[in-house]
Design a protein around this motif. Structure first.
Motif, mmCIF file in Angstrom:
data_model
loop_
_atom_site.group_PDB
_atom_site.id
_atom_site.type_symbol
_atom_site.label_atom_id
_atom_site.label_comp_id
_atom_site.label_asym_id
_atom_site.label_seq_id
_atom_site.Cartn_x
_atom_site.Cartn_y
_atom_site.Cartn_z
ATOM 1 N N ARG A 44 0.835 -1.217 0.000
ATOM 2 C CA ARG A 44 0.000 0.000 0.000
ATOM 3 C C ARG A 44 0.861 1.256 0.000
ATOM 4 N N LEU A 45 1.922 1.257 0.795
ATOM 5 C CA LEU A 45 2.801 2.424 0.854
ATOM 6 C C LEU A 45 3.524 2.637 -0.473
ATOM 7 N N ILE A 46 3.958 1.553 -1.093
ATOM 8 C CA ILE A 46 4.651 1.644 -2.372
ATOM 9 C C ILE A 46 3.697 2.172 -3.452
ATOM 10 N N TRP A 51 5.957 4.122 -6.643
ATOM 11 C CA TRP A 51 7.367 3.747 -6.674
ATOM 12 C C TRP A 51 7.557 2.566 -7.623
ATOM 13 N N ILE A 52 7.777 2.834 -8.888
ATOM 14 C CA ILE A 52 7.833 1.769 -9.899
ATOM 15 C C ILE A 52 9.082 0.906 -9.782
ATOM 16 N N ASP A 53 10.107 1.403 -9.097
ATOM 17 C CA ASP A 53 11.336 0.617 -8.958
ATOM 18 C C ASP A 53 11.120 -0.674 -8.184
ATOM 19 N N ALA A 83 -1.931 -6.158 -5.857
ATOM 20 C CA ALA A 83 -2.643 -5.908 -7.111
ATOM 21 C C ALA A 83 -3.137 -4.467 -7.167
ATOM 22 N N ARG A 84 -3.680 -3.960 -6.074
ATOM 23 C CA ARG A 84 -4.149 -2.566 -6.050
ATOM 24 C C ARG A 84 -2.988 -1.603 -6.276
ATOM 25 N N ALA A 85 -1.857 -1.869 -5.631
ATOM 26 C CA ALA A 85 -0.698 -0.988 -5.797
ATOM 27 C C ALA A 85 -0.233 -0.974 -7.246
#
Length: 315
Positions: A44-46, A51-53, A83-85
Motif C-alpha cells: 500500500r505504501l509503495i 514507486w515503480i522501482d 494488485a491494487r498498488a
C-alpha cells in the motif's frame, strides 16, 4: 507487556524513507516477509508513493503468496494490496493480473467455506483492463458469470474502462440479459450512460420502470450518478408522473447526488412551491449535503420563502 513483533514491524514501515536506496532495500525486505500483513502494508505504501522501482519485488511477492494460498496469505490480504498498488502504478505486465483473475481461495468460516479472493479477481480485472494486453476482453468475459456478485460488478467496471465498441456491446448484452443482484445491474447502468452517451439513456430508462424495486432504484441512482443533462432532465420530467413514495424519494435523492445546478434548483423549487409532503422529501434529499454551508443557506432561504408565502395566503 511484550511487544508484538508484527505490530512493531508494521509501525516501522511508516518510517521508511521513500524513493531512496535505503528505502528500497527496506521495502524489498518487507515484501519478502513471512507475514502477509507486513507485505500488504508495504505494498500500500509503495502504491501510494508510485514507486515503480519496486514493481518486480511486488510481483515476486505476489507469486509467492498465490502459490501458497491461504497457508501464507489468509484472506488474500497481501495479494489484494499488491494488485491494487500495481493498478495505481499502471503496471503493464499482464501475467500477474491473469493469475489473480482466475484465483479462487476457499477458507473456513462460521458456515460453509467462503471464497476470499473475490476482491482480488475484481482488482486484477481492472489491472488487466488498463494494460495493453491484446486479448483482455476474452479473459474478462468469463467473470461476467462469476458466482460472486462482487466479481461480476468489478469486471463490468473494468470492461467499461476499456471503452471500445466491443466492450460497449458486451455490456449492453449483460445489461439486457440481466443479473439477479441489483449492485451488478447498477454498474451496468452507470457504464452504459458513460460509454453510450445520449444513446445510453433509452437503454437504461426502461429499467427505471421495473417491477423490481431494487432494479428500479439502481436505474434512478445511476442517472443521477452520470450527471448527464439528458438523464437529469428525464428524472425531473419523470418525477410528477411517479406517484409512489419510494419512487419519488429515490428520484429526488438521485438528483441531489448529481450536485448539478439544474437538479439542485429543481429541488429548491419544490421546497418553495410544492405540497408539504413533497417539500419535505426535497429537503430530506438535500440533507445529504449537510456540510455544504452555501447549500444549507439556500435550503433555509427556500424554506423561509415558503413560510412567508404560506403566511400571506392564510385567511
Amino acid at each position: 507487556m511484550k511487544n508484538d513483533p508484527i505490530e512493531s514491524a508494521l509501525a516501522r514501515l511508516d518510517d521508511i524513507p521513500l524513493h531512496t536506496p535505503e528505502g528500497k532495500a527496506a521495502f524489498t525486505k518487507a515484501l519478502a516477509a513471512k507475514s502477509n500483513l507486513i507485505v500488504a502494508k508495504a505494498a500500500r505504501l509503495i502504491g501510494n508513493a508510485q514507486w515503480i522501482d519496486l514493481n518486480s519485488d511486488m510481483a515476486n511477492a505476489f507469486g509467492r503468496m498465490i502459490e501458497k494460498g491461504a497457508a501464507l496469505d489468509k484472506g488474500c490480504a497481501a495479494m489484494i494490496a499488491i494488485a491494487r498498488a500495481l493498478v495505481q502504478i499502471e503496471y503493464d505486465e499482464p501475467d500477474l493480473f491473469l493469475r489473480g483473475l482466475h484465483h479462487v481461495q476457499m477458507e473456513a468460516s462460521f458456515g460453509p467455506p467462503t471464497d476470499t479472493a473475490t476482491e482480488l479477481r475484481a482488482v486484477c480485472a481492472m489491472g488487466l483492463a488498463n494494460s495493453t494486453y491484446p486479448h483482455k476482453l476474452r479473459e474478462l468475459v468469463p467473470l461476467l458469470v462469476d458466482k460472486e456478485w462482487q466479481v461480476r460488478a468489478g469486471v463490468i467496471r473494468a470492461i467499461a474502462v476499456i471503452g471500445n465498441e466491443a466492450a460497449s456491446l458486451l455490456l449492453r448484452y449483460k445489461m439486457l440479459s440481466g443479473d439477479k443482484d441489483p449492485e451488478v445491474m447498477s454498474d451496468c447502468f452507470i457504464a452504459m450512460l458513460a460509454l453510450e452517451g445520449s444513446d445510453g439513456l433509452p437503454l437504461v430508462a426502461p429499467f427505471a420502470k421495473s417491477q423490481n424495486p431494487e432494479i428500479r432504484e439502481a436505474a434512478f441512482l445511476a442517472m443521477g450518478a452520470s450527471r448527464r443533462a439528458d438523464a437529469l432532465a428525464w428524472l425531473i420530467a419523470e418525477f410528477p408522473k411517479t406517484v409512489d413514495q419510494p419512487g419519488r424519494k429515490c428520484i429526488l435523492l438521485s438528483l441531489s447526488t448529481a450536485r448539478v445546478e439544474a437538479a439542485i434548483e429543481f429541488l429548491l423549487h419544490l421546497i418553495r412551491t410544492a405540497t408539504p409532503p413533497t417539500a419535505a422529501l426535497a429537503t430530506d434529499a438535500l440533507s445529504i449535503h449537510g456540510r455544504d454551508r452555501q447549500l444549507r443557506e439556500q435550503v433555509a432561504a427556500a424554506t423561509a420563502s415558503r413560510s412567508a408565502a404560506d403566511a400571506l395566503s392564510a385567511p
